[in-house]
Design a protein around this motif. Structure first.
Motif, short mmCIF file in Angstrom:
data_model
loop_
_atom_site.label_atom_id
_atom_site.label_comp_id
_atom_site.label_asym_id
_atom_site.label_seq_id
_atom_site.Cartn_x
_atom_site.Cartn_y
_atom_site.Cartn_z
N ASP A 190 -13.71 3.07 2.45
CA ASP A 190 -13.15 1.73 2.18
C ASP A 190 -11.79 1.85 1.49
OD1 ASP A 190 -15.43 0.65 3.27
OD2 ASP A 190 -16.43 0.29 1.33
N GLU A 191 -11.67 2.82 0.59
CA GLU A 191 -10.38 3.01 -0.10
C GLU A 191 -9.30 3.41 0.90
OE1 GLU A 191 -11.18 5.88 -3.05
OE2 GLU A 191 -12.12 4.48 -4.48
N VAL A 192 -9.66 4.29 1.80
CA VAL A 192 -8.70 4.72 2.82
C VAL A 192 -8.32 3.55 3.71
CG1 VAL A 192 -8.37 6.18 4.85
CG2 VAL A 192 -9.41 7.12 2.78
N ASP A 193 -9.35 2.73 4.09
CA ASP A 193 -9.07 1.57 4.93
C ASP A 193 -8.13 0.59 4.22
OD1 ASP A 193 -10.59 2.53 6.99
OD2 ASP A 193 -12.41 1.40 6.46
N ARG A 198 -2.72 -1.48 3.70
CA ARG A 198 -1.51 -1.71 2.89
C ARG A 198 -0.28 -1.11 3.56
NH1 ARG A 198 -1.74 0.62 -3.02
NH2 ARG A 198 -3.53 -0.82 -3.04
N TYR A 199 -0.44 0.07 4.08
CA TYR A 199 0.73 0.76 4.64
C TYR A 199 0.80 0.67 6.16
CZ TYR A 199 1.13 2.82 0.00
OH TYR A 199 1.26 3.01 -1.34
N ARG A 200 0.07 -0.24 6.71
CA ARG A 200 0.08 -0.35 8.16
C ARG A 200 1.48 -0.79 8.65
NH1 ARG A 200 -1.50 -4.66 11.59
NH2 ARG A 200 -2.18 -5.80 9.72
#
Length: 221
Positions: A190-193, A198-200
């Motif tokens: 979830d943190e990675v997602d 955020r950085y998409r």
């Protein structure tokens, strides 16, 4: 006179010392049929059989004896046939209720055979009793063996249940570890997602205005 008395009483004493002498009481007299029914009451009367010969006399004249043979019997009575009934009446007192003594050599022989049978039966009883004792011990041993097997398998059952619970505890521990790792990994995912969100980077920087009716009214940079 003394010699005559000795000749009379010696046979009686010989009879009295044997197993063939017994007493009875006359219960019925049949002169026409030459029959005498007597009531007997002694344990060895069962050894008297039909056709066994008997001699009988009274205590008044023990030297005068009548002879006969048994033609019938029950648990309490003997029926005696007297071949020479008239002579018997002359020799001794025969009447209803009279008490008499009897002697039977057949009774002695029958008792002798009975003793042999009893001896054989006693030996057989000892042998059977020994077999019975052996079987009893075998049965007791069988019960002991059953108890021993039950105790042994009770120990094994207890040990198996302990191992079973231990295995279940290990599996549960593995499950809890896997669950903890799963939740931890899910959090990391979830943190990675979130960071990806955020950085998409979008393919285009321009956002289409939904209110624009004419595509010519906006330009692309």
């Amino acid at each position: 006179m003394k010699q005559v008395l000795l000749l009379i009483f010696i046979p009686f004493l010989a009879y009295a010392n044997g197993d063939g002498v017994f007493s009875a009481r006359i219960s019925k007299v049949s002169k026409e049929a030459s029959l005498l029914r007597i009531k007997v009451d002694f344990n060895n009367a069962k050894y008297l059989n039909k056709k066994d010969k008997v001699e009988f006399w009274t205590s008044v004249n023990p030297g005068r004896r009548c002879k006969g043979y048994i033609v019938g019997r029950s648990t309490e009575y003997l029926l005696i046939k007297i071949p020479d009934f008239r002579l018997c009446q002359m020799l001794t007192f025969i009447d209803h209720g009279a008490h008499i003594f009897l002697f039977s050599q057949d009774l002695i022989n029958n008792i002798k055979m009975g003793k042999e049978v009893v001896s054989i039966l006693n030996k057989k009883r000892i042998a059977i009793k020994g077999q019975l004792e052996t079987l009893r011990k075998k049965l007791e041993s069988h019960l002991d063996k059953v108890d021993s097997v039950n105790d042994r398998y009770e120990v094994l059952r207890t040990k198996l249940i302990q191992e079973w619970k231990k295995e279940l505890d290990f599996i549960e521990e593995d499950r809890l570890i896997a669950l903890r790792n799963y939740k931890g990994t899910q959090i990391r995912l979830d943190e990675v997602d979130q960071k990806l969100e955020r950085y998409r980077i979008e393919d285009e920087n321009l956002i289409e205005d939904k209110w624009a009716l004419d595509s010519k009214r906006y330009i692309k940079k």
